[in-house]
Design a protein around this motif. Sequence first.
Motif, PDB file in Angstrom:
ATOM      1  N   ASP A 156      16.905   6.350  12.296  1.00 27.72           N
ATOM      2  CA  ASP A 156      16.363   5.660  11.133  1.00 27.72           C
ATOM      3  C   ASP A 156      15.511   4.472  11.595  1.00 27.72           C
ATOM      4  OD1 ASP A 156      17.611   7.393   9.391  1.00 27.72           O
ATOM      5  OD2 ASP A 156      19.404   6.148   9.183  1.00 27.72           O
ATOM      6  N   ASN A 157      14.452   4.208  10.857  1.00 20.10           N
ATOM      7  CA  ASN A 157      13.491   3.197  11.286  1.00 20.10           C
ATOM      8  C   ASN A 157      13.026   2.353  10.087  1.00 20.10           C
ATOM      9  OD1 ASN A 157      10.021   3.287  12.335  1.00 20.10           O
ATOM     10  ND2 ASN A 157      11.569   1.779  12.868  1.00 20.10           N
ATOM     11  N   VAL A 158      13.137   1.038  10.237  1.00 17.30           N
ATOM     12  CA  VAL A 158      12.620   0.126   9.230  1.00 17.30           C
ATOM     13  C   VAL A 158      11.456  -0.617   9.855  1.00 17.30           C
ATOM     14  CG1 VAL A 158      13.138  -1.752   7.645  1.00 17.30           C
ATOM     15  CG2 VAL A 158      14.950  -0.186   8.342  1.00 17.30           C
ATOM     16  N   ARG A 159      10.295  -0.431   9.282  1.00 18.22           N
ATOM     17  CA  ARG A 159       9.131  -1.044   9.896  1.00 18.22           C
ATOM     18  C   ARG A 159       8.388  -1.871   8.879  1.00 18.22           C
ATOM     19  NH1 ARG A 159       5.614   4.224  11.378  1.00 18.22           N
ATOM     20  NH2 ARG A 159       7.522   4.752  12.526  1.00 18.22           N
ATOM     21  N   THR A 160       7.472  -2.662   9.388  1.00 18.17           N
ATOM     22  CA  THR A 160       6.596  -3.375   8.491  1.00 18.17           C
ATOM     23  C   THR A 160       5.201  -2.852   8.757  1.00 18.17           C
ATOM     24  OG1 THR A 160       5.830  -5.526   7.782  1.00 18.17           O
ATOM     25  CG2 THR A 160       6.243  -5.255  10.124  1.00 18.17           C
ATOM     26  N   ASP A 161       4.256  -3.329   8.015  1.00 17.27           N
ATOM     27  CA  ASP A 161       2.897  -2.874   8.206  1.00 17.27           C
ATOM     28  C   ASP A 161       2.105  -4.095   8.673  1.00 17.27           C
ATOM     29  OD1 ASP A 161       0.358  -1.961   8.080  1.00 17.27           O
ATOM     30  OD2 ASP A 161       0.383  -1.474   5.936  1.00 17.27           O
ATOM     31  N   SER A 162       2.229  -4.395   9.980  1.00 18.74           N
ATOM     32  CA  SER A 162       1.631  -5.636  10.465  1.00 18.74           C
ATOM     33  C   SER A 162       0.107  -5.539  10.454  1.00 18.74           C
ATOM     34  CB  SER A 162       2.150  -5.992  11.855  1.00 18.74           C
ATOM     35  OG  SER A 162       1.753  -5.037  12.790  1.00 18.74           O
ATOM     36  N   ARG A 163      -0.414  -4.317  10.491  1.00 21.02           N
ATOM     37  CA  ARG A 163      -1.858  -4.128  10.400  1.00 21.02           C
ATOM     38  C   ARG A 163      -2.370  -4.712   9.076  1.00 21.02           C
ATOM     39  NH1 ARG A 163      -4.812   0.923  12.954  1.00 21.02           N
ATOM     40  NH2 ARG A 163      -3.891  -0.291  14.630  1.00 21.02           N
ATOM     41  N   THR A 164      -1.730  -4.319   8.001  1.00 19.46           N
ATOM     42  CA  THR A 164      -2.099  -4.877   6.697  1.00 19.46           C
ATOM     43  C   THR A 164      -1.876  -6.385   6.682  1.00 19.46           C
ATOM     44  OG1 THR A 164      -1.609  -2.817   5.545  1.00 19.46           O
ATOM     45  CG2 THR A 164      -1.555  -4.826   4.227  1.00 19.46           C
ATOM     46  N   GLY A 165      -0.798  -6.840   7.302  1.00 18.92           N
ATOM     47  CA  GLY A 165      -0.502  -8.273   7.347  1.00 18.92           C
ATOM     48  C   GLY A 165      -1.620  -9.055   8.019  1.00 18.92           C
ATOM     49  N   VAL A 166      -2.063  -8.562   9.175  1.00 19.22           N
ATOM     50  CA  VAL A 166      -3.149  -9.233   9.898  1.00 19.22           C
ATOM     51  C   VAL A 166      -4.421  -9.215   9.047  1.00 19.22           C
ATOM     52  CG1 VAL A 166      -4.694  -9.017  11.894  1.00 19.22           C
ATOM     53  CG2 VAL A 166      -2.214  -8.836  12.201  1.00 19.22           C
ATOM     54  N   ARG A 167      -4.685  -8.088   8.404  1.00 19.74           N
ATOM     55  CA  ARG A 167      -5.879  -7.980   7.583  1.00 19.74           C
ATOM     56  C   ARG A 167      -5.844  -9.001   6.439  1.00 19.74           C
ATOM     57  NH1 ARG A 167      -6.642  -5.543   3.108  1.00 19.74           N
ATOM     58  NH2 ARG A 167      -4.877  -4.109   3.211  1.00 19.74           N
ATOM     59  N   LEU A 168      -4.700  -9.139   5.775  1.00 15.36           N
ATOM     60  CA  LEU A 168      -4.569 -10.103   4.681  1.00 15.36           C
ATOM     61  C   LEU A 168      -4.915 -11.511   5.157  1.00 15.36           C
ATOM     62  CD1 LEU A 168      -1.209  -8.899   3.036  1.00 15.36           C
ATOM     63  CD2 LEU A 168      -3.537  -8.683   2.088  1.00 15.36           C
ATOM     64  N   ALA A 169      -4.434 -11.869   6.349  1.00 13.66           N
ATOM     65  CA  ALA A 169      -4.668 -13.217   6.875  1.00 13.66           C
ATOM     66  C   ALA A 169      -6.139 -13.416   7.229  1.00 13.66           C
ATOM     67  CB  ALA A 169      -3.779 -13.469   8.087  1.00 13.66           C
ATOM     68  N   VAL A 170      -6.725 -12.425   7.908  1.00 13.02           N
ATOM     69  CA  VAL A 170      -8.133 -12.562   8.321  1.00 13.02           C
ATOM     70  C   VAL A 170      -9.037 -12.618   7.079  1.00 13.02           C
ATOM     71  CG1 VAL A 170     -10.041 -11.441   9.560  1.00 13.02           C
ATOM     72  CG2 VAL A 170      -7.757 -11.507  10.585  1.00 13.02           C
ATOM     73  N   GLU A 171      -8.733 -11.792   6.103  1.00  9.95           N
ATOM     74  CA  GLU A 171      -9.526 -11.826   4.861  1.00  9.95           C
ATOM     75  C   GLU A 171      -9.420 -13.184   4.164  1.00  9.95           C
ATOM     76  OE1 GLU A 171      -9.377  -7.065   3.631  1.00  9.95           O
ATOM     77  OE2 GLU A 171      -8.207  -8.541   2.488  1.00  9.95           O
ATOM     78  N   HIS A 172      -8.225 -13.760   4.170  1.00  5.69           N
ATOM     79  CA  HIS A 172      -8.022 -15.084   3.564  1.00  5.69           C
ATOM     80  C   HIS A 172      -8.844 -16.149   4.297  1.00  5.69           C
ATOM     81  CE1 HIS A 172      -6.037 -18.691   2.069  1.00  5.69           C
ATOM     82  NE2 HIS A 172      -5.621 -18.982   3.286  1.00  5.69           N
TER      83      HIS A 172
END
Lengths: 337, 337
Positions: A156-172
């Motif tokens: 079982d694997n619980v992951r996050t979507d750090s790609r989207t996270g980085v994108r949100l920050a760069v866009e901000h």
Amino acid sequence: MTEEPTITTIAQRAGVSIASVSRVLNGLPTRADTERRVLDAARELGYAPNSAARSLKSRRSNQVGFAIADIGNPAYLAMIREIQPLIKAAGYRLVLHSTDTDTADEIEVLRGLGERYIDGLIMVPLRMTPEHLEMFAAARAPIVVIGGAPDGTPVDNVRTDSRTGVRLAVEHLHAIGRRRIGFVNGPTDTVPGAARSAAYAEALAALGLPHDPRLAEVGDFYRADGARATARLLRRAPDVDALLCANDLIAAGALDVLRAAGRRVPEDVAVAGMDDTDLATLTWPALTSVSLGSAERGRVAAELLLDRLRGGEGPPRVVTVRPHLVVRASTAGEEAR
Amino acid sequence: MTEEPTITTIAQRAGVSIASVSRVLNGLPTRADTERRVLDAARELGYAPNSAARSLKSRRSNQVGFAIADIGNPAYLAMIREIQPLIKAAGYRLVLHSTDTDTADEIEVLRGLGERYIDGLIMVPLRMTPEHLEMFAAARAPIVVIGGAPDGTPVDNVRTDSRTGVRLAVEHLHAIGRRRIGFVNGPTDTVPGAARSAAYAEALAALGLPHDPRLAEVGDFYRADGARATARLLRRAPDVDALLCANDLIAAGALDVLRAAGRRVPEDVAVAGMDDTDLATLTWPALTSVSLGSAERGRVAAELLLDRLRGGEGPPRVVTVRPHLVVRASTAGEEAR
């Protein structure tokens, strides 16, 4: 410490053989009157039920392991705070493994699963080696991995979507007018480091910003490393006007260096961290940070593991926790408290 | 998960009785050829040495417990960071108990010692009840208590001298010209809370300052409580010119409230914390704090426990770690970075 009754003293008291006491205490079939005499003697001598003997019988240790790289990292702390009460409520104790970012040590923890001192394991591997995958496949107890795991990983694997996270920050940072957006990363041979590097390049490209290698620095996931990496980046690219840092500890180090260099945050250099830990509201200015749902990932991991420990069947599950951006004073002066 | 060999499958393979397998795996005397057949069969079936079976034999769990009130408190974290590598190097795993400031839960952990799932325990009790002392006296495994314990407590004890710590801070605030020195404490029915309250009154008296009850507030040892307690104190004694806080989390809450109220730190109100945690260098201004040697207390506690686990004899030991004051920007503008 008081004297402890032994198998020998119990045998003497009960007037039976040592082997009989062993059989009774191990839950093996024994004549009823022998069993009664042994149990009476054990009680009279103040013999405490031995967890090792009981777990031998039940094949359970009533323990759950949690293996992390660094106990000092507040993102892991946020996970522990969710995991601990959940597994405690389910009757398990928490065995903590701090592997000090040592992969061999992680493998050692996985090997330990075979010895049955824990009934299940939650692990946050920093690197995912073929040996990890082999150990996962051979494991005789359930494992939940927090973090990016290759497709087909047999647990079982619980992951996050750090790609989207980085994108949100760069866009901000782009939206508040910054065009020289630097990135201070952790080691790029780690799972999170590699994912964040790729996502940074991707986000710049999507915004039509050039990928200037002078704006990217690699250190380690600690505050002092973050400070050193930021100092190098500032020397090489003095026109940097925003910094995305791969975690909040690195961002705290970046704030130290910017303050010492007389750069105002956010006026001269806007700073954003990742993980949205307790730390983000302690710094001044308070840190804008990408929440990767550490607490939620911990909670979900504990729930998945407890489900397996209750006999939950089925193929490995993948749960993805969505990131979101928490904007604070370090990127938006007017939002300062 | 792959199929695991059981005592039954090993018995079948070896052509011996289940009881014989049990005897061999439990290390009880067995005929040499029976032992050989069982061990061969176990190896062929990929039987992993079972830690429960081995600890039954050796009477050891190879685990050490660490019981604390709150995993989120950075003072405990500083202790874990010292304890974990020391006990790991000595071959022990760390079982973490977060008791959520629940005394009944602490007693439960002590009761668990009788079940032998840990070989020794380091505990930081928030309250010391007669039941604690009874459990200590009856314990069959070594215990080290971190924190103030009554004289005659029958276990090893590592304490700090928070009275001296409070005095150092109050003297410092007096020396920088403050005369309305407030105190934001945690609950006074806890060991640290009670000691710090008494020490505050004593330090004021020694400096010839009146003990104005409006200047003392009690909350809990968390940031939000510290903020609320500081807000109450400010309303009641708006002329306060310095605040000593019973830990750094409370002090962080005090900084929040002072900033929101437009009071400059340190110009209008100087602020000092206690414990000198990582937090102290993250706040702005950085926090002056009384170091109570958390890391050193953790290290000494681990060393004392390991000594007992190696068979170290002798009466209970008391080790006192001396406090010292770390002055930062929150009480001394010119010392700001």
